[in-house]
Design a protein around this motif. Structure first.
Motif, mmCIF file in Angstrom:
data_model
loop_
_atom_site.group_PDB
_atom_site.id
_atom_site.type_symbol
_atom_site.label_atom_id
_atom_site.label_comp_id
_atom_site.label_asym_id
_atom_site.label_seq_id
_atom_site.Cartn_x
_atom_site.Cartn_y
_atom_site.Cartn_z
ATOM 1 N N MET A 1 0.850 -1.181 0.000
ATOM 2 C CA MET A 1 0.000 0.000 0.000
ATOM 3 C C MET A 1 0.892 1.239 0.000
ATOM 4 S SD MET A 1 -2.895 0.895 2.766
ATOM 5 C CE MET A 1 -4.332 1.693 2.160
ATOM 6 N N SER A 2 0.624 2.167 -0.904
ATOM 7 C CA SER A 2 1.458 3.359 -0.999
ATOM 8 C C SER A 2 0.995 4.418 -0.001
ATOM 9 C CB SER A 2 1.422 3.921 -2.417
ATOM 10 O OG SER A 2 0.138 4.407 -2.695
ATOM 11 N N THR A 3 1.921 5.257 0.384
ATOM 12 C CA THR A 3 1.621 6.343 1.303
ATOM 13 C C THR A 3 1.443 7.625 0.502
ATOM 14 O OG1 THR A 3 2.974 5.280 2.986
ATOM 15 C CG2 THR A 3 2.439 7.584 3.325
ATOM 16 N N ALA A 4 0.338 8.291 0.725
ATOM 17 C CA ALA A 4 0.067 9.544 0.025
ATOM 18 C C ALA A 4 0.946 10.647 0.608
ATOM 19 C CB ALA A 4 -1.399 9.914 0.156
ATOM 20 N N THR A 5 1.410 11.525 -0.250
ATOM 21 C CA THR A 5 2.210 12.649 0.206
ATOM 22 C C THR A 5 1.304 13.764 0.704
ATOM 23 O OG1 THR A 5 2.209 13.769 -1.939
ATOM 24 C CG2 THR A 5 3.951 12.119 -1.562
ATOM 25 N N ALA A 6 1.893 14.699 1.420
ATOM 26 C CA ALA A 6 1.134 15.848 1.922
ATOM 27 C C ALA A 6 0.494 16.612 0.763
ATOM 28 C CB ALA A 6 2.043 16.756 2.735
ATOM 29 N N GLU A 7 1.221 16.719 -0.333
ATOM 30 C CA GLU A 7 0.697 17.440 -1.497
ATOM 31 C C GLU A 7 -0.523 16.719 -2.082
ATOM 32 O OE1 GLU A 7 2.272 18.551 -5.926
ATOM 33 O OE2 GLU A 7 3.685 18.826 -4.272
ATOM 34 N N GLN A 8 -0.450 15.395 -2.166
ATOM 35 C CA GLN A 8 -1.577 14.626 -2.692
ATOM 36 C C GLN A 8 -2.792 14.733 -1.769
ATOM 37 O OE1 GLN A 8 0.614 10.950 -2.857
ATOM 38 N NE2 GLN A 8 0.627 10.952 -5.102
ATOM 39 N N ILE A 9 -2.551 14.631 -0.477
ATOM 40 C CA ILE A 9 -3.641 14.733 0.497
ATOM 41 C C ILE A 9 -4.263 16.118 0.437
ATOM 42 C CG2 ILE A 9 -4.142 14.803 2.977
ATOM 43 C CD1 ILE A 9 -2.037 12.490 3.211
ATOM 44 N N ALA A 10 -3.417 17.152 0.370
ATOM 45 C CA ALA A 10 -3.927 18.526 0.282
ATOM 46 C C ALA A 10 -4.767 18.714 -0.973
ATOM 47 C CB ALA A 10 -2.771 19.518 0.309
ATOM 48 N N ASP A 11 -4.337 18.122 -2.075
ATOM 49 C CA ASP A 11 -5.082 18.244 -3.323
ATOM 50 C C ASP A 11 -6.447 17.570 -3.212
ATOM 51 O OD1 ASP A 11 -5.229 19.064 -6.157
ATOM 52 O OD2 ASP A 11 -5.252 16.897 -6.525
ATOM 53 N N ILE A 12 -6.471 16.367 -2.682
ATOM 54 C CA ILE A 12 -7.730 15.621 -2.550
ATOM 55 C C ILE A 12 -8.707 16.365 -1.647
ATOM 56 C CG2 ILE A 12 -8.759 13.517 -1.599
ATOM 57 C CD1 ILE A 12 -6.119 12.086 -2.550
ATOM 58 N N TYR A 13 -8.241 16.742 -0.462
ATOM 59 C CA TYR A 13 -9.127 17.408 0.492
ATOM 60 C C TYR A 13 -9.483 18.822 0.047
ATOM 61 C CZ TYR A 13 -9.066 13.680 3.951
ATOM 62 O OH TYR A 13 -9.256 12.491 4.601
ATOM 63 N N GLY A 14 -8.529 19.541 -0.535
ATOM 64 C CA GLY A 14 -8.804 20.891 -1.022
ATOM 65 C C GLY A 14 -9.850 20.890 -2.125
ATOM 66 N N ARG A 15 -9.713 19.948 -3.070
ATOM 67 C CA ARG A 15 -10.694 19.843 -4.156
ATOM 68 C C ARG A 15 -12.061 19.418 -3.625
ATOM 69 N NH1 ARG A 15 -8.824 20.145 -9.316
ATOM 70 N NH2 ARG A 15 -6.564 20.087 -9.563
ATOM 71 N N SER A 16 -12.057 18.493 -2.678
ATOM 72 C CA SER A 16 -13.329 18.041 -2.099
ATOM 73 C C SER A 16 -14.054 19.201 -1.422
ATOM 74 C CB SER A 16 -13.089 16.920 -1.084
ATOM 75 O OG SER A 16 -12.554 15.793 -1.725
ATOM 76 N N PRO B 1 -2.679 23.004 7.224
ATOM 77 C CA PRO B 1 -2.104 24.161 6.503
ATOM 78 C C PRO B 1 -1.964 23.915 4.995
ATOM 79 C CG PRO B 1 -0.883 23.739 8.517
ATOM 80 C CD PRO B 1 -1.823 22.578 8.334
ATOM 81 N N GLU B 2 -1.572 22.708 4.612
ATOM 82 C CA GLU B 2 -1.438 22.390 3.186
ATOM 83 C C GLU B 2 -2.795 22.368 2.489
ATOM 84 O OE1 GLU B 2 0.012 20.638 5.630
ATOM 85 O OE2 GLU B 2 2.168 20.546 5.194
ATOM 86 N N ILE B 3 -3.800 21.844 3.188
ATOM 87 C CA ILE B 3 -5.146 21.786 2.614
ATOM 88 C C ILE B 3 -5.700 23.196 2.440
ATOM 89 C CG2 ILE B 3 -7.526 21.031 3.057
ATOM 90 C CD1 ILE B 3 -6.196 18.534 4.459
ATOM 91 N N ILE B 4 -5.478 24.051 3.423
ATOM 92 C CA ILE B 4 -5.905 25.446 3.310
ATOM 93 C C ILE B 4 -5.195 26.110 2.129
ATOM 94 C CG2 ILE B 4 -5.796 27.728 4.412
ATOM 95 C CD1 ILE B 4 -6.274 26.270 7.103
ATOM 96 N N GLY B 5 -3.908 25.853 1.995
ATOM 97 C CA GLY B 5 -3.157 26.407 0.865
ATOM 98 C C GLY B 5 -3.711 25.958 -0.474
ATOM 99 N N ARG B 6 -4.073 24.689 -0.572
ATOM 100 C CA ARG B 6 -4.624 24.167 -1.831
ATOM 101 C C ARG B 6 -5.986 24.789 -2.111
ATOM 102 N NH1 ARG B 6 -4.445 23.562 -6.736
ATOM 103 N NH2 ARG B 6 -5.391 21.704 -7.644
ATOM 104 N N TYR B 7 -6.819 24.934 -1.093
ATOM 105 C CA TYR B 7 -8.118 25.572 -1.294
ATOM 106 C C TYR B 7 -7.917 27.006 -1.793
ATOM 107 C CZ TYR B 7 -12.927 27.053 -0.669
ATOM 108 O OH TYR B 7 -14.192 27.538 -0.903
ATOM 109 N N ARG B 8 -6.954 27.691 -1.210
ATOM 110 C CA ARG B 8 -6.693 29.078 -1.645
ATOM 111 C C ARG B 8 -6.290 29.121 -3.110
ATOM 112 N NH1 ARG B 8 -3.413 31.035 3.697
ATOM 113 N NH2 ARG B 8 -5.231 31.746 4.880
ATOM 114 N N GLN B 9 -5.482 28.156 -3.555
ATOM 115 C CA GLN B 9 -5.113 28.096 -4.974
ATOM 116 C C GLN B 9 -6.355 27.903 -5.841
ATOM 117 O OE1 GLN B 9 -2.412 24.786 -5.015
ATOM 118 N NE2 GLN B 9 -0.594 26.081 -4.820
#
Length: 158
Positions: free
Chosen positions: A1-16, A94-102
């Protein structure tokens, strides 16, 4: 099982979150909520550490978030925080907030342009470049300038 990176998690949650905000017609309100949360995290680093800590249970985190933020956030934003807590994603806030802002800036019609230069640019040079790029691209521009001393001169625009 692969581990998601912070960037991937931020993208998924930010888009959601952006999708949910769009469905409920509260994109701007959620952006304001995230600004408030971001300010809270900056002013209270212990709060950020608490949300990301494996030593505190989900219920304890939910109770603290509920006590601090109920009545200050949209219901959607508060529920989203609870989902993040339930899925042990508090440390990525913080990463998720950053992605939402983008995504929010893109929603407002802005395009991010990354510019790499050999030497730092003055504010006047940045403003001029931003205006020229906006005109050439027929879009509003968020300019991200990076300095790379390995460049001999000029700039790289992406």
């Amino acid at each position: 099982m692969s581990t998601a990176t912070a960037e991937q998690i931020a993208d998924i949650y930010g888009r959601s979150l952006m999708d949910l905000a769009a469905q409920s017609q509260s994109i701007e309100a959620v952006a304001e909520d995230l600004d408030l949360i971001s300010m809270l995290l900056e002013q209270n680093p212990d709060f950020e550490a608490f949300l990301g800590s494996p030593y505190f249970g989900e219920q304890a985190k939910r109770d603290v978030v509920r006590k601090i933020l109920t009545g200050r956030l949209q219901r959607l934003t508060l529920n989203f925080l609870f989902v993040m807590i339930d899925h042990n994603r508090g440390r990525f806030l913080p990463e998720i907030i950053g992605r939402y802002r983008q995504l929010y800036r893109a929603y407002q019609g802005y395009q991010t342009v990354d510019v790499t230069v050999a030497q730092p640019m003055s504010d006047q040079e940045k403003d001029q470049l931003s205006k020229e790029l906006a005109e050439a691209m027929n879009a509003k521009i968020d300019l991200e300038v990076h300095v790379d001393a390995a460049l001999l001169g000029g700039m790289v625009i992406r």
